[in-house]
Design a protein around this motif. Structure first.
Motif, PDB file in Angstrom:
ATOM      1  N   GLU A 107       0.660  -1.232   0.064  1.00  0.00           N
ATOM      2  CA  GLU A 107      -0.127  -0.165   0.022  1.00  0.00           C
ATOM      3  C   GLU A 107       0.940   1.079   0.103  1.00  0.00           C
ATOM      4  OE1 GLU A 107      -3.167  -0.471  -0.604  1.00  0.00           O
ATOM      5  OE2 GLU A 107      -3.023  -2.488  -0.263  1.00  0.00           O
ATOM      6  N   GLY A 108       1.913   1.413  -0.808  1.00  0.00           N
ATOM      7  CA  GLY A 108       2.445   2.632  -1.026  1.00  0.00           C
ATOM      8  C   GLY A 108       4.179   2.688  -0.191  1.00  0.00           C
ATOM      9  N   ALA A 109       4.216   1.734   0.597  1.00  0.00           N
ATOM     10  CA  ALA A 109       5.588   1.619   1.036  1.00  0.00           C
ATOM     11  C   ALA A 109       6.684   0.877   0.179  1.00  0.00           C
ATOM     12  CB  ALA A 109       5.490   0.624   2.320  1.00  0.00           C
ATOM     13  N   GLU A 110       6.157   0.596  -0.686  1.00  0.00           N
ATOM     14  CA  GLU A 110       7.149   0.013  -1.798  1.00  0.00           C
ATOM     15  C   GLU A 110       7.939   0.742  -2.515  1.00  0.00           C
ATOM     16  OE1 GLU A 110       3.644   1.049  -4.245  1.00  0.00           O
ATOM     17  OE2 GLU A 110       3.725   0.013  -2.349  1.00  0.00           O
ATOM     18  N   ALA A 111       7.902   2.021  -2.586  1.00  0.00           N
ATOM     19  CA  ALA A 111       8.921   2.947  -3.152  1.00  0.00           C
ATOM     20  C   ALA A 111       9.870   3.291  -2.202  1.00  0.00           C
ATOM     21  CB  ALA A 111       8.019   4.249  -3.682  1.00  0.00           C
ATOM     22  N   GLU A 112       9.475   3.426  -0.991  1.00  0.00           N
ATOM     23  CA  GLU A 112      10.522   3.782   0.065  1.00  0.00           C
ATOM     24  C   GLU A 112      11.571   2.221   0.161  1.00  0.00           C
ATOM     25  OE1 GLU A 112      12.212   6.340   2.699  1.00  0.00           O
ATOM     26  OE2 GLU A 112      10.351   6.868   1.489  1.00  0.00           O
ATOM     27  N   ILE A 113      10.999   1.239   0.221  1.00  0.00           N
ATOM     28  CA  ILE A 113      11.510  -0.092   0.544  1.00  0.00           C
ATOM     29  C   ILE A 113      12.503  -0.221  -0.751  1.00  0.00           C
ATOM     30  CG2 ILE A 113      11.338  -2.469   0.576  1.00  0.00           C
ATOM     31  CD1 ILE A 113       9.255  -1.915   2.505  1.00  0.00           C
ATOM     32  N   LEU A 114      12.181  -0.104  -1.707  1.00  0.00           N
ATOM     33  CA  LEU A 114      12.788  -0.443  -3.158  1.00  0.00           C
ATOM     34  C   LEU A 114      14.031   0.585  -3.229  1.00  0.00           C
ATOM     35  CD1 LEU A 114      10.118  -1.687  -5.790  1.00  0.00           C
ATOM     36  CD2 LEU A 114      11.737  -2.996  -4.466  1.00  0.00           C
ATOM     37  N   ALA A 115      13.961   1.941  -2.985  1.00  0.00           N
ATOM     38  CA  ALA A 115      14.860   3.132  -2.912  1.00  0.00           C
ATOM     39  C   ALA A 115      15.992   2.604  -2.312  1.00  0.00           C
ATOM     40  CB  ALA A 115      14.253   4.249  -2.416  1.00  0.00           C
TER      41      ALA A 115
ATOM     42  N   GLN B 282      -0.151   4.321  -6.026  1.00  0.00           N
ATOM     43  CA  GLN B 282       0.123   5.865  -6.223  1.00  0.00           C
ATOM     44  C   GLN B 282       0.771   6.795  -4.878  1.00  0.00           C
ATOM     45  OE1 GLN B 282      -3.229   7.600  -7.824  1.00  0.00           O
ATOM     46  NE2 GLN B 282      -3.070   7.035  -9.854  1.00  0.00           N
ATOM     47  N   PRO B 283       1.632   7.713  -5.034  1.00  0.00           N
ATOM     48  CA  PRO B 283       2.150   8.223  -6.232  1.00  0.00           C
ATOM     49  C   PRO B 283       3.288   7.512  -6.992  1.00  0.00           C
ATOM     50  CG  PRO B 283       3.124   9.072  -4.392  1.00  0.00           C
ATOM     51  CD  PRO B 283       2.214   8.277  -3.796  1.00  0.00           C
ATOM     52  N   TYR B 284       3.657   6.418  -6.487  1.00  0.00           N
ATOM     53  CA  TYR B 284       4.923   5.678  -7.175  1.00  0.00           C
ATOM     54  C   TYR B 284       4.294   5.140  -8.578  1.00  0.00           C
ATOM     55  CZ  TYR B 284       9.055   2.670  -7.119  1.00  0.00           C
ATOM     56  OH  TYR B 284      10.314   1.850  -7.345  1.00  0.00           O
ATOM     57  N   SER B 285       4.767   4.865  -9.565  1.00  0.00           N
ATOM     58  CA  SER B 285       4.273   4.559 -10.859  1.00  0.00           C
ATOM     59  C   SER B 285       4.762   3.125 -11.246  1.00  0.00           C
ATOM     60  CB  SER B 285       4.446   5.398 -11.831  1.00  0.00           C
ATOM     61  OG  SER B 285       5.792   5.604 -12.237  1.00  0.00           O
TER      62      SER B 285
ATOM     63  N   GLY C  64      19.589  -4.086 -11.758  1.00  0.00           N
ATOM     64  CA  GLY C  64      19.938  -5.492 -12.516  1.00  0.00           C
ATOM     65  C   GLY C  64      18.872  -6.291 -12.723  1.00  0.00           C
ATOM     66  N   PHE C  65      17.565  -6.119 -12.422  1.00  0.00           N
ATOM     67  CA  PHE C  65      16.453  -6.978 -12.403  1.00  0.00           C
ATOM     68  C   PHE C  65      16.027  -6.786 -13.965  1.00  0.00           C
ATOM     69  CE2 PHE C  65      16.756  -7.224  -8.250  1.00  0.00           C
ATOM     70  CZ  PHE C  65      16.177  -8.454  -7.685  1.00  0.00           C
ATOM     71  N   ARG C  66      15.602  -7.943 -14.613  1.00  0.00           N
ATOM     72  CA  ARG C  66      14.631  -7.999 -15.665  1.00  0.00           C
ATOM     73  C   ARG C  66      13.479  -7.849 -15.290  1.00  0.00           C
ATOM     74  NH1 ARG C  66      14.605 -13.178 -19.444  1.00  0.00           N
ATOM     75  NH2 ARG C  66      14.442 -13.975 -17.276  1.00  0.00           N
ATOM     76  N   CYS C  67      12.453  -7.000 -16.021  1.00  0.00           N
ATOM     77  CA  CYS C  67      11.294  -6.717 -15.729  1.00  0.00           C
ATOM     78  C   CYS C  67      10.179  -6.712 -16.673  1.00  0.00           C
ATOM     79  CB  CYS C  67      11.107  -5.150 -14.839  1.00  0.00           C
ATOM     80  SG  CYS C  67      12.286  -4.826 -13.772  1.00  0.00           S
ATOM     81  N   ARG C  68       9.056  -6.808 -16.103  1.00  0.00           N
ATOM     82  CA  ARG C  68       8.025  -7.002 -17.321  1.00  0.00           C
ATOM     83  C   ARG C  68       6.699  -6.452 -16.489  1.00  0.00           C
ATOM     84  NH1 ARG C  68       4.194 -10.955 -16.987  1.00  0.00           N
ATOM     85  NH2 ARG C  68       4.812 -13.036 -16.347  1.00  0.00           N
ATOM     86  N   ARG C  69       5.519  -5.888 -16.979  1.00  0.00           N
ATOM     87  CA  ARG C  69       4.518  -5.761 -16.266  1.00  0.00           C
ATOM     88  C   ARG C  69       3.414  -6.929 -16.271  1.00  0.00           C
ATOM     89  NH1 ARG C  69       2.290  -0.012 -17.124  1.00  0.00           N
ATOM     90  NH2 ARG C  69       4.170   1.201 -17.877  1.00  0.00           N
ATOM     91  N   ASP C  70       2.695  -7.071 -15.442  1.00  0.00           N
ATOM     92  CA  ASP C  70       1.982  -8.324 -15.178  1.00  0.00           C
ATOM     93  C   ASP C  70       0.888  -8.338 -15.976  1.00  0.00           C
ATOM     94  OD1 ASP C  70       0.486 -10.267 -14.493  1.00  0.00           O
ATOM     95  OD2 ASP C  70       0.703  -9.890 -12.208  1.00  0.00           O
ATOM     96  N   ASP C  71       0.738  -9.147 -16.997  1.00  0.00           N
ATOM     97  CA  ASP C  71      -0.495  -9.007 -17.801  1.00  0.00           C
ATOM     98  C   ASP C  71      -1.712  -9.275 -17.318  1.00  0.00           C
ATOM     99  OD1 ASP C  71      -0.038 -11.651 -17.476  1.00  0.00           O
ATOM    100  OD2 ASP C  71       0.387 -12.463 -19.811  1.00  0.00           O
ATOM    101  N   LYS C  72      -1.745  -9.793 -15.850  1.00  0.00           N
ATOM    102  CA  LYS C  72      -2.968  -9.987 -15.170  1.00  0.00           C
ATOM    103  C   LYS C  72      -3.529  -8.888 -14.454  1.00  0.00           C
ATOM    104  CE  LYS C  72      -2.802 -14.796 -15.456  1.00  0.00           C
ATOM    105  NZ  LYS C  72      -1.899 -15.165 -16.512  1.00  0.00           N
TER     106      LYS C  72
ATOM    107  N   TRP D  68      -2.967  -4.553 -13.991  1.00  0.00           N
ATOM    108  CA  TRP D  68      -2.262  -3.277 -14.430  1.00  0.00           C
ATOM    109  C   TRP D  68      -1.303  -2.619 -13.581  1.00  0.00           C
ATOM    110  CZ3 TRP D  68      -3.014   1.311 -12.073  1.00  0.00           C
ATOM    111  CH2 TRP D  68      -4.114   1.374 -10.951  1.00  0.00           C
ATOM    112  N   ALA D  69      -1.335  -2.964 -12.288  1.00  0.00           N
ATOM    113  CA  ALA D  69      -0.448  -2.285 -11.359  1.00  0.00           C
ATOM    114  C   ALA D  69       0.673  -3.005 -10.889  1.00  0.00           C
ATOM    115  CB  ALA D  69      -1.212  -1.239 -10.224  1.00  0.00           C
ATOM    116  N   CYS D  70       1.080  -4.161 -11.569  1.00  0.00           N
ATOM    117  CA  CYS D  70       2.037  -5.036 -10.970  1.00  0.00           C
ATOM    118  C   CYS D  70       3.128  -5.076 -12.008  1.00  0.00           C
ATOM    119  CB  CYS D  70       1.399  -6.456 -10.645  1.00  0.00           C
ATOM    120  SG  CYS D  70       0.597  -6.501  -9.284  1.00  0.00           S
ATOM    121  N   VAL D  71       4.485  -5.202 -11.086  1.00  0.00           N
ATOM    122  CA  VAL D  71       5.577  -5.486 -12.003  1.00  0.00           C
ATOM    123  C   VAL D  71       6.275  -6.720 -11.419  1.00  0.00           C
ATOM    124  CG1 VAL D  71       7.966  -4.803 -12.002  1.00  0.00           C
ATOM    125  CG2 VAL D  71       6.001  -3.196 -11.990  1.00  0.00           C
ATOM    126  N   ILE D  72       6.783  -7.577 -12.412  1.00  0.00           N
ATOM    127  CA  ILE D  72       7.340  -8.654 -12.248  1.00  0.00           C
ATOM    128  C   ILE D  72       8.839  -8.673 -12.625  1.00  0.00           C
ATOM    129  CG2 ILE D  72       7.495 -11.432 -12.591  1.00  0.00           C
ATOM    130  CD1 ILE D  72       4.550 -11.288 -13.098  1.00  0.00           C
TER     131      ILE D  72
END
Length: 178
Positions: free
Chosen positions: A111-119, A137-140, A152-160, A162-166
């Motif tokens: 719920e929004g903490a992902e931006a801080e943690i990934l940074a 939001q506000p992270y995109s 270094g990660f290889r990424c793609r949007r989750d096709d299932k 719209w707001a997920c990254v694998i």
């Protein structure tokens, strides 16, 4: 893709833990849930899975300690500087330590903490083989992809969703999970 260790950040009532436990019967799964009511229900829901599945009450965060949080719905509690509730904060490295030197899969819906943690993930992300991040939001999604690619990660949007990254660690040769 057959993970033996899974970290479920934002476990809600434990249904994802149950789902992963069924898909990967040899995996050890650790969950973290911020909302106390959801945590208690998750504990009950995963009780039949035994010692290989555990859920902690608290917040996944970039450092250990205590955080404040708020939110109007139990499914949308989020860490907030001016939150009226308090919870134990668990750093991602400390959570990873409970599963081993490396973790195969991290599901992140916090719920929004992902931006801080990934940074702040330069060190701990080296210990993760694959992530699925739900972006709030506000992270995109584009920012999340860019941040993970820089590490270094290889990424793609989750096709299932719209707001997920694998994201898959560069050294891995396996296919990305669906």
């Amino acid at each position: 893709f057959h993970p033996s260790s899974i970290l479920d950040l934002g476990s809600n009532i434990g249904t994802t833990i149950i789902h992963y436990a069924g898909l990967y019967p040899r995996a050890r799964i650790l969950g973290v849930e911020l909302d106390e009511g959801n945590f208690l229900l998750a504990q009950r829901n995963i009780a039949s899975l035994g010692d290989r599945c555990t859920v902690l009450h608290g917040a996944a965060w970039w450092e250990d300690g205590e955080v404040t949080y708020g939110g109007d719905q139990e499914w949308g509690r989020r860490v907030q500087a001016n939150g009226i509730r308090k919870a134990q904060a668990y750093s991602i490295p400390k959570l990873l330590d409970q599963l081993g030197p490396t973790v195969d899969f991290v599901k992140m819906d916090i719920e929004g903490a992902e931006a801080e943690i990934l940074a702040r993930g330069q060190t701990w992300l080296r210990r993760v083989r694959c992530l699925k991040v739900e972006v709030h939001q506000p992270y995109s999604v584009d920012c999340c992809v860019a941040d993970l690619q820089r590490m270094g990660f290889r990424c793609r949007r989750d096709d299932k969703h719209w707001a997920c990254v694998i994201a898959l660690a560069p050294a891995e040769r396996q296919t990305m999970p669906r």
